[in-house]
Design a protein around this motif. Structure first.
Motif, PDB file in Angstrom:
ATOM      1  N   GLU A 191      -7.499  -3.281   5.787  1.00 47.95           N
ATOM      2  CA  GLU A 191      -8.490  -2.090   6.505  1.00 47.95           C
ATOM      3  C   GLU A 191      -8.193  -0.837   5.688  1.00 47.95           C
ATOM      4  O   GLU A 191      -9.098  -0.062   5.145  1.00 47.95           O
ATOM      5  CB  GLU A 191      -7.982  -1.980   7.820  1.00 47.95           C
ATOM      6  N   LEU A 192      -6.862  -0.599   5.003  1.00 51.62           N
ATOM      7  CA  LEU A 192      -6.733   0.596   4.478  1.00 51.62           C
ATOM      8  C   LEU A 192      -7.247   0.585   3.031  1.00 51.62           C
ATOM      9  O   LEU A 192      -7.746   1.532   2.564  1.00 51.62           O
ATOM     10  CB  LEU A 192      -5.084   0.791   4.314  1.00 51.62           C
ATOM     11  N   THR A 193      -7.269  -0.602   2.172  1.00 46.74           N
ATOM     12  CA  THR A 193      -7.943  -1.025   1.084  1.00 46.74           C
ATOM     13  C   THR A 193      -9.278  -0.457   0.937  1.00 46.74           C
ATOM     14  O   THR A 193      -9.774  -0.040   0.483  1.00 46.74           O
ATOM     15  CB  THR A 193      -7.528  -2.445   0.782  1.00 46.74           C
ATOM     16  N   ALA A 194      -9.837  -1.017   1.925  1.00 43.61           N
ATOM     17  CA  ALA A 194     -11.322  -0.827   2.096  1.00 43.61           C
ATOM     18  C   ALA A 194     -12.062   0.449   2.478  1.00 43.61           C
ATOM     19  O   ALA A 194     -12.548   0.940   1.994  1.00 43.61           O
ATOM     20  CB  ALA A 194     -11.835  -1.743   3.409  1.00 43.61           C
ATOM     21  N   SER A 195     -10.869   1.159   3.335  1.00 46.01           N
ATOM     22  CA  SER A 195     -11.216   2.624   3.650  1.00 46.01           C
ATOM     23  C   SER A 195     -10.968   3.423   2.519  1.00 46.01           C
ATOM     24  O   SER A 195     -11.664   4.400   2.013  1.00 46.01           O
ATOM     25  CB  SER A 195     -10.352   3.134   4.671  1.00 46.01           C
ATOM     26  N   ASP A 196      -9.956   3.064   1.521  1.00 46.14           N
ATOM     27  CA  ASP A 196      -9.587   3.966   0.210  1.00 46.14           C
ATOM     28  C   ASP A 196     -10.843   3.830  -0.716  1.00 46.14           C
ATOM     29  O   ASP A 196     -11.052   4.652  -1.517  1.00 46.14           O
ATOM     30  CB  ASP A 196      -8.247   3.360  -0.205  1.00 46.14           C
ATOM     31  N   LYS A 197     -11.253   2.509  -0.691  1.00 45.02           N
ATOM     32  CA  LYS A 197     -12.419   2.430  -1.930  1.00 45.02           C
ATOM     33  C   LYS A 197     -13.415   3.401  -1.435  1.00 45.02           C
ATOM     34  O   LYS A 197     -13.996   3.923  -2.384  1.00 45.02           O
ATOM     35  CB  LYS A 197     -12.819   0.757  -1.547  1.00 45.02           C
ATOM     36  N   ALA A 198     -13.906   3.310  -0.343  1.00 44.71           N
ATOM     37  CA  ALA A 198     -15.071   4.338   0.177  1.00 44.71           C
ATOM     38  C   ALA A 198     -14.533   5.670   0.081  1.00 44.71           C
ATOM     39  O   ALA A 198     -15.388   6.622  -0.626  1.00 44.71           O
ATOM     40  CB  ALA A 198     -15.184   3.962   1.539  1.00 44.71           C
ATOM     41  N   PHE A 199     -13.348   5.995   0.381  1.00 45.64           N
ATOM     42  CA  PHE A 199     -12.929   7.413   0.327  1.00 45.64           C
ATOM     43  C   PHE A 199     -12.695   8.111  -1.080  1.00 45.64           C
ATOM     44  O   PHE A 199     -13.413   9.070  -1.571  1.00 45.64           O
ATOM     45  CB  PHE A 199     -11.505   7.292   0.827  1.00 45.64           C
ATOM     46  N   ARG A 242      -3.690  12.056   4.513  1.00 53.15           N
ATOM     47  CA  ARG A 242      -4.276  10.900   4.941  1.00 53.15           C
ATOM     48  C   ARG A 242      -3.214   9.611   5.187  1.00 53.15           C
ATOM     49  O   ARG A 242      -3.533   8.841   6.047  1.00 53.15           O
ATOM     50  CB  ARG A 242      -5.319  10.584   3.544  1.00 53.15           C
ATOM     51  N   TYR A 243      -2.152   9.485   4.510  1.00 51.89           N
ATOM     52  CA  TYR A 243      -1.476   8.369   4.284  1.00 51.89           C
ATOM     53  C   TYR A 243      -0.369   8.600   5.360  1.00 51.89           C
ATOM     54  O   TYR A 243       0.381   7.409   5.582  1.00 51.89           O
ATOM     55  CB  TYR A 243      -0.806   8.149   2.990  1.00 51.89           C
ATOM     56  N   THR A 244      -0.288   9.542   6.063  1.00 51.26           N
ATOM     57  CA  THR A 244       0.714   9.656   7.224  1.00 51.26           C
ATOM     58  C   THR A 244       0.193  10.056   8.532  1.00 51.26           C
ATOM     59  O   THR A 244       0.995  10.248   9.403  1.00 51.26           O
ATOM     60  CB  THR A 244       1.642  10.810   6.820  1.00 51.26           C
ATOM     61  N   SER A 245      -0.978   9.927   8.519  1.00 49.93           N
ATOM     62  CA  SER A 245      -1.719  10.153   9.974  1.00 49.93           C
ATOM     63  C   SER A 245      -1.905   9.123  10.568  1.00 49.93           C
ATOM     64  O   SER A 245      -1.559   7.848  10.319  1.00 49.93           O
ATOM     65  CB  SER A 245      -3.366  10.479   9.727  1.00 49.93           C
ATOM     66  N   PRO A 246      -1.760   9.045  12.199  1.00 50.32           N
ATOM     67  CA  PRO A 246      -1.517   7.918  13.070  1.00 50.32           C
ATOM     68  C   PRO A 246      -2.695   7.035  12.770  1.00 50.32           C
ATOM     69  O   PRO A 246      -2.591   5.815  12.910  1.00 50.32           O
ATOM     70  CB  PRO A 246      -1.787   8.824  14.409  1.00 50.32           C
ATOM     71  N   GLY A 247      -3.944   7.602  12.579  1.00 53.76           N
ATOM     72  CA  GLY A 247      -4.894   6.577  12.362  1.00 53.76           C
ATOM     73  C   GLY A 247      -4.622   5.498  11.167  1.00 53.76           C
ATOM     74  O   GLY A 247      -5.080   4.519  11.305  1.00 53.76           O
ATOM     75  N   THR A 248      -4.095   6.208   9.998  1.00 52.17           N
ATOM     76  CA  THR A 248      -3.867   5.230   8.994  1.00 52.17           C
ATOM     77  C   THR A 248      -2.852   4.498   9.118  1.00 52.17           C
ATOM     78  O   THR A 248      -2.832   3.173   8.749  1.00 52.17           O
ATOM     79  CB  THR A 248      -3.726   6.231   7.634  1.00 52.17           C
ATOM     80  N   ARG A 249      -1.802   4.961   9.740  1.00 55.39           N
ATOM     81  CA  ARG A 249      -0.493   4.175  10.085  1.00 55.39           C
ATOM     82  C   ARG A 249      -0.879   2.946  10.917  1.00 55.39           C
ATOM     83  O   ARG A 249      -0.460   1.778  10.925  1.00 55.39           O
ATOM     84  CB  ARG A 249       0.327   4.771  10.723  1.00 55.39           C
ATOM     85  N   LEU A 263      -5.409  -0.401  -8.522  1.00 53.54           N
ATOM     86  CA  LEU A 263      -6.380  -1.157  -9.147  1.00 53.54           C
ATOM     87  C   LEU A 263      -7.574  -1.623  -8.235  1.00 53.54           C
ATOM     88  O   LEU A 263      -8.617  -1.499  -8.328  1.00 53.54           O
ATOM     89  CB  LEU A 263      -5.820  -2.438 -10.198  1.00 53.54           C
ATOM     90  N   GLU A 264      -7.157  -2.140  -7.270  1.00 53.78           N
ATOM     91  CA  GLU A 264      -8.079  -2.898  -6.240  1.00 53.78           C
ATOM     92  C   GLU A 264      -8.649  -1.748  -5.306  1.00 53.78           C
ATOM     93  O   GLU A 264      -9.860  -1.806  -5.263  1.00 53.78           O
ATOM     94  CB  GLU A 264      -6.906  -3.450  -5.060  1.00 53.78           C
ATOM     95  N   VAL A 265      -8.360  -0.688  -5.342  1.00 55.11           N
ATOM     96  CA  VAL A 265      -9.128   0.592  -4.506  1.00 55.11           C
ATOM     97  C   VAL A 265      -9.763   1.631  -5.754  1.00 55.11           C
ATOM     98  O   VAL A 265     -10.360   2.416  -5.016  1.00 55.11           O
ATOM     99  CB  VAL A 265      -8.230   1.486  -3.704  1.00 55.11           C
ATOM    100  N   ASP A 313       0.675  -1.274  -0.092  1.00 59.21           N
ATOM    101  CA  ASP A 313       0.066  -0.132   0.022  1.00 59.21           C
ATOM    102  C   ASP A 313       1.093   1.159   0.085  1.00 59.21           C
ATOM    103  O   ASP A 313       2.014   1.019   0.103  1.00 59.21           O
ATOM    104  CB  ASP A 313      -1.112   0.075   1.223  1.00 59.21           C
ATOM    105  N   PRO A 314       0.563   2.436  -0.311  1.00 59.62           N
ATOM    106  CA  PRO A 314       1.361   3.656  -0.390  1.00 59.62           C
ATOM    107  C   PRO A 314       1.722   4.574   0.847  1.00 59.62           C
ATOM    108  O   PRO A 314       2.222   5.374   0.781  1.00 59.62           O
ATOM    109  CB  PRO A 314       0.307   4.490  -1.321  1.00 59.62           C
ATOM    110  N   ARG A 315       1.564   3.916   1.890  1.00 56.20           N
ATOM    111  CA  ARG A 315       2.014   4.647   3.204  1.00 56.20           C
ATOM    112  C   ARG A 315       3.270   4.920   3.256  1.00 56.20           C
ATOM    113  O   ARG A 315       3.710   6.131   3.567  1.00 56.20           O
ATOM    114  CB  ARG A 315       1.456   3.749   4.373  1.00 56.20           C
ATOM    115  N   ALA A 316       4.226   4.076   2.997  1.00 57.57           N
ATOM    116  CA  ALA A 316       5.681   4.239   2.760  1.00 57.57           C
ATOM    117  C   ALA A 316       6.019   5.253   1.680  1.00 57.57           C
ATOM    118  O   ALA A 316       7.019   5.936   1.754  1.00 57.57           O
ATOM    119  CB  ALA A 316       6.375   3.041   2.662  1.00 57.57           C
ATOM    120  N   TYR A 317       5.318   5.160   0.742  1.00 60.93           N
ATOM    121  CA  TYR A 317       5.587   6.219  -0.337  1.00 60.93           C
ATOM    122  C   TYR A 317       5.235   7.750   0.303  1.00 60.93           C
ATOM    123  O   TYR A 317       6.357   8.359  -0.038  1.00 60.93           O
ATOM    124  CB  TYR A 317       4.662   5.726  -1.578  1.00 60.93           C
ATOM    125  N   PHE A 318       4.152   8.145   0.724  1.00 60.41           N
ATOM    126  CA  PHE A 318       4.160   9.292   1.320  1.00 60.41           C
ATOM    127  C   PHE A 318       4.855   9.574   2.338  1.00 60.41           C
ATOM    128  O   PHE A 318       5.325  10.610   2.521  1.00 60.41           O
ATOM    129  CB  PHE A 318       2.572   9.417   1.521  1.00 60.41           C
TER     130      PHE A 318
END
Length: 282
Positions: free
Chosen positions: A109-117, A96-103, A143-145, A27-32
């Motif tokens: 869980e992040l995939t499902a959240s991103d789909k909705a987001f 979004r991707y650097t927040s404590p909640g996302t980390r 693609l998945e999200v 997922d993209p958390r390390a990227y951001f």
């Protein structure tokens, strides 16, 4: 987009730092997280440009047929697709991707959240976007999200497009790039254009440290005329260290460009190249 996910471990290519490891994550958390301190910003500058160009290219096609797809080359986690088709900013994505909640989330869980987001922020003028990047985990996530309509990890620097990508190229009307200019060559663009079935435009943001001329010549061989406003530049990111700064200044000067106020001030800068068919209306 950004620095493409090719190569092995983090190192340097001609003096330019590489961040290959952040493209192999699920997922993209390390990227951001990695790029935030460097203020990586070129997708932000490309967002309004790509929206305008995509709208212009779509308007050329018969409204009774499916609109042309955008192919984002070196797309990584689909950042350009997110910014093109959704009411979201790059700053919001960093947050979004650097927040404590996302980390604290699992990838599932992040995939499902991103789909909705992203579904909640989908623009009514959204266009089909395909993604191409040799970093398979990154394109799979996009693609998945739902950021990409199709994803491909073909390495066109080494081989011809596979059957899936060849079929998809028939739908492409616009190719976008924000970070691959340092890593891909005319070989990739030639392969893409040889598979095209619609008139293809190319909109590319390319670092001033590299020459776009070989690619422009390849595009010209397929009937595309390339223009650039060399007086306007778009900042990409801060340098990682003094070594990278020296490399950039030297490379820019070698191409006859002036680094004053740009690379000398501590950031990579890009130029925006537009390539369209010589024949008006195509």
């Amino acid at each position: 987009m950004a620095e493409p996910g090719s190569g092995s471990t983090e190192g340097a290519a001609g003096g330019k730092a590489r961040f290959d490891d952040i493209y192999g994550r699920p997922d993209p958390r390390a990227y951001f997280t990695r790029l935030a301190p460097l203020e990586y910003e070129i997708p932000h500058h490309a967002q309004p440009v790509f929206r305008q160009v995509a709208a212009e290219r779509t308007a050329l096609d018969d409204a009774r047929t499916p609109g042309p797809a955008v192919l984002d080359v070196c797309c990584s986690y689909g950042i350009n697709a997110a910014l093109l088709n959704h009411d979201v900013t790059l700053a919001e994505m960093y947050e979004r991707y650097t927040s404590p909640g996302t980390r604290a989330m699992s990838t599932a869980e992040l995939t499902a959240s991103d789909k909705a987001f992203y579904a909640a922020r989908r623009r009514p003028d959204a266009v089909p976007v395909f993604g191409l990047d040799v970093a398979a985990p990154a394109v799979r996530y996009a693609l998945e999200v739902g950021l990409l309509d199709a994803a491909f990890s073909d390495d066109l620097e080494r081989a011809s497009p596979g059957p899936r990508l060849r079929r998809a190229l028939a739908e492409v009307g616009l190719v976008t790039v924000t970070g691959g200019g340092s890593y891909i060559t005319a070989r990739t663009f030639t392969a893409l254009l040889e598979g095209a079935r619609r008139p293809v435009w190319v909109s590319a943001f390319v670092l001033r440290t590299v020459s776009y001329q070989p690619i422009a010549r390849a595009l010209a061989a397929h009937g595309l005329r390339t223009t650039v406003d060399a007086s306007r530049t778009y900042p990409q990111r801060l340098f990682t260290d003094e070594r990278e700064r020296r490399y950039a200044i030297t490379a820019v000067r070698a191409l006859g460009r002036d680094p004053a106020g740009r690379e000398e001030s501590g950031r990579f800068h890009t130029l925006h190249y537009e390539s369209r068919p010589e024949t008006p209306g195509t």
